[in-house]
Design a protein around this motif. Structure first.
Motif, PDB file in Angstrom:
ATOM      1  N   GLN A 157       0.845  -1.185   0.000  1.00  0.00           N
ATOM      2  CA  GLN A 157       0.000   0.000   0.000  1.00  0.00           C
ATOM      3  C   GLN A 157       0.883   1.239   0.000  1.00  0.00           C
ATOM      4  N   THR A 171      -4.847   4.474   3.193  1.00  0.00           N
ATOM      5  CA  THR A 171      -4.638   3.642   2.005  1.00  0.00           C
ATOM      6  C   THR A 171      -5.764   2.634   1.842  1.00  0.00           C
ATOM      7  N   HIS A 172      -6.580   2.495   2.869  1.00  0.00           N
ATOM      8  CA  HIS A 172      -7.728   1.591   2.807  1.00  0.00           C
ATOM      9  C   HIS A 172      -8.766   2.039   3.836  1.00  0.00           C
ATOM     10  N   SER A 174      -9.899   0.120   6.050  1.00  0.00           N
ATOM     11  CA  SER A 174      -9.777  -0.740   7.238  1.00  0.00           C
ATOM     12  C   SER A 174      -9.539   0.070   8.509  1.00  0.00           C
ATOM     13  N   GLN A 177     -12.339  -0.033  11.007  1.00  0.00           N
ATOM     14  CA  GLN A 177     -12.447  -1.141  11.980  1.00  0.00           C
ATOM     15  C   GLN A 177     -11.988  -0.664  13.345  1.00  0.00           C
ATOM     16  N   ARG A 198      -3.574   5.951  -2.879  1.00  0.00           N
ATOM     17  CA  ARG A 198      -2.308   5.213  -2.992  1.00  0.00           C
ATOM     18  C   ARG A 198      -1.455   5.776  -4.110  1.00  0.00           C
ATOM     19  N   GLN A 212     -13.334   2.474  -1.476  1.00  0.00           N
ATOM     20  CA  GLN A 212     -13.449   1.128  -0.905  1.00  0.00           C
ATOM     21  C   GLN A 212     -14.650   1.049   0.014  1.00  0.00           C
ATOM     22  N   PHE A 252      -3.237 -11.082   4.847  1.00  0.00           N
ATOM     23  CA  PHE A 252      -3.319  -9.684   5.290  1.00  0.00           C
ATOM     24  C   PHE A 252      -2.890  -9.694   6.752  1.00  0.00           C
ATOM     25  N   PHE A 254      -3.963  -8.144   9.243  1.00  0.00           N
ATOM     26  CA  PHE A 254      -5.033  -7.917  10.225  1.00  0.00           C
ATOM     27  C   PHE A 254      -6.086  -9.015  10.221  1.00  0.00           C
ATOM     28  N   THR A 255      -5.881 -10.053   9.411  1.00  0.00           N
ATOM     29  CA  THR A 255      -6.830 -11.176   9.432  1.00  0.00           C
ATOM     30  C   THR A 255      -6.063 -12.489   9.519  1.00  0.00           C
ATOM     31  N   GLY A 286     -10.973  -8.760  -0.623  1.00  0.00           N
ATOM     32  CA  GLY A 286     -10.111  -9.411   0.361  1.00  0.00           C
ATOM     33  C   GLY A 286     -10.896  -9.556   1.650  1.00  0.00           C
ATOM     34  N   SER A 287     -10.588 -10.630   2.380  1.00  0.00           N
ATOM     35  CA  SER A 287     -11.379 -10.840   3.598  1.00  0.00           C
ATOM     36  C   SER A 287     -10.638 -11.743   4.572  1.00  0.00           C
ATOM     37  N   GLY A 288     -11.231 -11.980   5.717  1.00  0.00           N
ATOM     38  CA  GLY A 288     -10.634 -12.901   6.675  1.00  0.00           C
ATOM     39  C   GLY A 288     -11.276 -12.770   8.034  1.00  0.00           C
ATOM     40  N   ALA A 309     -13.880  -9.673   8.590  1.00  0.00           N
ATOM     41  CA  ALA A 309     -13.806  -8.369   7.905  1.00  0.00           C
ATOM     42  C   ALA A 309     -13.594  -8.615   6.420  1.00  0.00           C
ATOM     43  N   PHE A 310     -13.973  -7.643   5.652  1.00  0.00           N
ATOM     44  CA  PHE A 310     -13.712  -7.736   4.209  1.00  0.00           C
ATOM     45  C   PHE A 310     -13.564  -6.329   3.626  1.00  0.00           C
ATOM     46  N   GLY A 311     -12.786  -6.249   2.550  1.00  0.00           N
ATOM     47  CA  GLY A 311     -12.566  -4.961   1.886  1.00  0.00           C
ATOM     48  C   GLY A 311     -12.848  -5.125   0.407  1.00  0.00           C
TER      49      GLY A 311
HETATM   50  N1  DAH Z   1      -7.584  -3.336   3.340  1.00  0.00           N
HETATM   51  C1  DAH Z   1      -7.308  -4.267   2.257  1.00  0.00           C
HETATM   52  C2  DAH Z   1      -6.759  -3.522   1.060  1.00  0.00           C
HETATM   53  O1  DAH Z   1      -6.990  -2.370   0.923  1.00  0.00           O
HETATM   54  C3  DAH Z   1      -8.576  -4.986   1.847  1.00  0.00           C
HETATM   55  C4  DAH Z   1      -9.031  -5.918   2.905  1.00  0.00           C
HETATM   56  C5  DAH Z   1      -8.580  -7.199   2.935  1.00  0.00           C
HETATM   57  C6  DAH Z   1      -9.887  -5.495   3.891  1.00  0.00           C
HETATM   58  C7  DAH Z   1      -8.979  -8.106   3.884  1.00  0.00           C
HETATM   59  C8  DAH Z   1     -10.305  -6.379   4.878  1.00  0.00           C
HETATM   60  C9  DAH Z   1      -9.842  -7.677   4.855  1.00  0.00           C
HETATM   61  O2  DAH Z   1     -11.157  -6.038   5.841  1.00  0.00           O
HETATM   62  O3  DAH Z   1     -10.255  -8.554   5.803  1.00  0.00           O
HETATM   63  O4  DAH Z   1      -6.103  -4.110   0.265  1.00  0.00           O
END
Ligand code: DAH
Length: 341
Positions: A157, A171-172, A174, A177, A198, A212, A252, A254-255, A286-288, A309-311
């Motif tokens: 990022q 950059t995201h 997230s 959260q 970014r 996002q 990632f 954070f997951t 993306g998620s986890g 979480a997912f993005g």
């Molecule tokens: N923050 C990540 C990105 O910008 C995307 C992402 C991935 C968010 C996994 C999430 C996650 O909450 O669980 O590339």
């Protein structure tokens, strides 16, 4: 003097003939009857000088002329007034059968259309909306999300750092959260949509600013099955109920575990085409499961609570949904494009 009376009558006839507005007629009236210098009163004044034996004849002629002029003026000004009234009526006629003129309506931007759809889907699933700030500290954008200072994942990022107070452009999404979990106690369901930045190279699919959506849920007994069911539901509603979804292991900070999520290519419905490089799949988010350390960073006990979480890229979703090949189309504000939505 009789000649003069006849001449005055003829002059009047031609003056009246060329007077075609109420104002012009009034000018003629003043010319003949005006208190100062009106021709008719002047002629009457001269009656005094007329010899007795001619007085009756000239007086009669003068009276006749005055009456004729008066009634001609009256007749013509009435005619003109009524013509004017008719014209005005014609102009003001209201035709109730004419179709209405629709006001020109604006259009929602494709990004807004997708964002609102997303918000609707998740609000129906009980999520709250929280946009969060675009200017962030390192802690909320990276540190609290388990990116340690030298973590190589930061390189994924490429960041715009600001000159002041070690701030950066997030950059995201997230970061939300962390901000939401700090402010509210679990159980929590939050969706956050907004701009992110970014220093990526600029390509057909990448822009230094994009959008996002971040979603996350924290509750008791949450496992990856909840994540999968939520994403499946969301993808089918946004892109079509016939689409399949798959999860691939990923990373990632954070997951844990983390997954990249693909859906069937919306253009070939999974058969394989040029857009999906013949794979039949498109990567869309993306998620986890939220990393226990992230929960600890905001004071939530990971032995009691768990979450996912997912993005998700909103611009990318708009490009897929509306078949827009170049991401810059979304930021150029070209009405010829925007009016199509
Ligand atoms: N923050 C990540 C990105 O910008 C995307 C992402 C991935 C968010 C996994 C999430 C996650 O909450 O669980 O590339």
């Amino acid at each position: 003097m009789l000649d003069e009376i006849t001449r005055t009558g003829r002059q009047f006839d031609s003056a009246l003939a060329s007077a075609n507005t109420a104002r012009e007629i009034d000018e003629v009236r003043v010319h003949y009857f005006g208190r100062k210098g009106g021709l008719i009163p002047a002629l009457f004044a001269r009656l005094k000088e007329v010899p007795k034996e001619q007085k009756k004849e000239i007086g009669d002629a003068l009276n006749k002329l005055r009456d004729r002029i008066e009634s001609a003026l009256k007749e013509k000004s009435e005619r003109i007034a009524s013509e004017e009234a008719t014209r005005k009526e014609a102009r003001e006629t209201l035709d109730v059968t004419l179709p209405g003129r629709a006001p020109r309506l604006g259009h929602l931007h494709p990004i807004t259309i997708v964002r609102r759809e997303l918000e609707e889907i998740f609000v129906e699933m009980g999520y709250s909306l929280d946009p969060g700030p675009e200017v962030e500290t390192d802690w909320y954008n990276f540190g609290a999300l388990n990116f340690t200072p030298d973590h190589p994942a930061r390189d994924m990022q490429d960041t715009f750092f600001l000159d002041v107070d070690q701030l950066l452009l997030r950059t995201h999404t997230s970061n939300v959260q962390i901000r939401s979990m700090e402010r509210f106690k679990p159980p929590l369901r939050v969706l956050s949509c907004g701009r992110v930045y970014r220093r990526d190279e600029i390509t057909m699919r990448k822009s230094p600013v994009f959008h996002q959506a971040e979603g996350f849920l924290v509750d008791k007994g949450i496992h990856i099955g909840h994540l999968r069911a939520t994403l499946e539901q969301f993808i089918k509603r946004l892109f079509g109920a016939d689409l399949a979804m798959r999860m691939r292991p990923s990373y990632f900070p954070f997951t844990e575990p983390s997954a990249e999520v693909d859906m069937s290519c919306v253009f070939c419905r999974g058969k394989g085409c040029n857009t999906c490089s013949q794979t039949g799949w498109m990567e869309i988010l993306g998620s986890g499961m939220i990393h226990p350390q992230v929960l600890r960073n905001v004071g939530i006990d990971p032995d009691e609570w768990s979450g996912f979480a997912f993005g998700f890229g909103i611009d990318r979703a708009a490009m897929i949904k509306f078949d827009i090949p170049n991401i810059r189309t979304l930021f150029e504000n070209d009405l010829r494009v925007l009016q199509q939505f």
